[in-house]
Motif scaffolding. Sequence first.
Motif, short mmCIF file in Angstrom:
data_model
loop_
_atom_site.label_atom_id
_atom_site.label_comp_id
_atom_site.label_asym_id
_atom_site.label_seq_id
_atom_site.Cartn_x
_atom_site.Cartn_y
_atom_site.Cartn_z
N ASP A 95 0.87 -1.30 0.07
CA ASP A 95 0.14 0.12 -0.01
C ASP A 95 0.84 1.14 -0.09
N ASP A 96 2.01 1.38 0.61
CA ASP A 96 2.83 2.41 0.80
C ASP A 96 4.21 2.43 0.25
N GLU A 118 5.04 7.38 -1.14
CA GLU A 118 4.93 6.28 -1.85
C GLU A 118 5.47 6.40 -3.16
N ARG A 121 9.76 2.15 -4.28
CA ARG A 121 9.28 0.80 -4.12
C ARG A 121 10.51 -0.19 -3.90
#
Length: 674
Positions: A95-96, A118, A121
């Motif tokens: 999600d974040d 955010e 990744r």
Amino acid sequence: MNQRKAPYGTWKSPITAEAVTKGASKIVDVIVDNTTHEIFYLENRPSEQGRNVLVHISSKQDVIGPGWNVRTSVHEYGGAPVIINGGIVFFSNFDDGRIYLSGTHRTSEPEPITPEGETYRYAGIQQHPTYEGLLVAIQEDHTVDIPSQVINTLVVIDAGQKTVRCLLSGADFYAQPKFSPDGSKLAWIQWSHPHMPWDGTQLYVADISISKDNILTASNPVHVAGVRGTIVAQYPEWKDDDTLIYLSDESGFMNPWKYVLSTAISSAVLRKPLTEDFGPPLWQLDISPYAITGNQAFFTALADGRSQEYLIDLEKPQSASPLRLFPAPYVTITHVRSSGALRYNGTFKPSFVFIGHGVASEPVIVLAVIINAGSDYQVEILKGTPSAGSPNFPTNFISIPRHITLQKNPSSRPLYVVYYPPTNPTYPGSSIDGERPPCIVHAHGGPTGFHQQGLDWKIQYFTSRGWAWLAVNYGGSSGYGREYMERLDGKWGIVDVQDCILAPHLLAAEPHNLIDPKRLIIRGGSAGGFTTLAAISMASNLKVFAAATSISGVSDLKKLAESTHKFESRYLDRLLGGSGKEVPDVYRDRSPVNHADKIVTPLLILQGDMDKVVPKDQAEVIYNNIRKRGGVVEYKLYPGEGHGWRRDETMRDALERELGFYERILGLKDKARM
């Protein structure tokens, strides 16, 4: 059981869409604690909005509680979001995008160790063997979320200080970082545009040093193997501090190799290469086709589309004859991990854990203990399915796949397919004399993928109703060597389409006579959706198929190259023979949307509204084109779904909608009432 006859495609079946999809969890990875060798697994739960949950296998307890999704979207396809060592868990939260620290017994809430925001990744997390607070991971920076501006690097994460620092940069992609057992070396692979990882990756090893203030650096990088665009070197694993094992397709097939640091020499593990692929294309970062425990390596390879098991003693020179093949009930073996040396009858034996999938059984987690290296091993099923909510149907309803090699004539190239015959113990055949079953021709995604033969209830949903199913491993598919994959180079939309038309034609003719050539359906998702759309808009005969389904399929190649994610943004260069600027005519002429006016085949389009791989406008432009001229087309957009379905309500609707569409087009409901 009372037997009766009815037309093919009208049989009654207990295999319902709701039973197949409702609450059916899926094992997506196996994780072993590097210190304790306790075993965990990642489970995808469609009933919980498709989140991934980390589960402790012996206690069957969730390690990370509700509200967390142990998943990453690096390269969009993700994989490798978690590592466990000594009861400490580091994982990426979908999600974040942040990495969190937790324990295996849920004594407290996970704690973030990467900065808030955010735009980053992480995947492929590796913990230093002695400096346990230092991690290396892949970082994908989406600060500027445009494919050409997304930055991939290898970074060092200090879990104590909660800092992130760049370790390696310059290549377009990095993957599979692996510390040597003593932590003095780091191996990794890298590649750059316009190539994909199955075109050619480079394997490197560098020296690792750590300063007094805990700064980890890499120096003296050595190129071990792999040539950009022509030779693959992937899946590195350390046997010991001086020996690195990896896979390479230098022989034309992915086979095991080793690199000895003290001599700086690479050599093949096998004296004579096998014409089998020991590793699949690197679509996801969690792929692990083999593992090492001590001197023993447990390998998997593909032969006729099915997994084979090999045990290789890395200390002994291999003979020129084939290695011992261990028979197993699993046609698909994935996510092989070392589970250390286990005590067996008073002595320690090497052990391995993997996900095994049979033709008539759902995936299970298997522990293999090597009792006598080179001759025998013992297996234990650690997690069996079906689990709660998963379907549990009688095995006599299961259609067993047949791998068939087809050839138009003795001198033509082979074409590999997997055929599933109609199967239902209630019906010995059709009530119509001489009737052959309608056939669904499935084009897999990728297109550098292949059809795996493990039990898939979605296929059985159709075959138990009297349908035949034909999965075509068209030219370009993996699992049959590099030359077979390269058949698609520059010819995407040509070779795959020709093969998907030729395969059912040959299967309907002598000596097979298995299917009805006038009732063929073609369907596919993603790249398979493109093949589907191309087959009904650009083939020499546009009336081969009676109906078609495109799931997240590509319709406009130029827009795909402009809008898709970084990982695949240059994929079309090889598939189409150049970039959009270099060969614009090819992009235009091979795009189904530019031939939509020729589509006469009834078409069903299924699409997720959050798809970043093939955005929804790819579906809507071809839908609107067909609808405006009065063609037969149906379109369903699924809110909250991306590239592939993760929610049980979506899976159920898509399955029922697809069957209903075919029944209407072929008039099977009317036949059932006769």
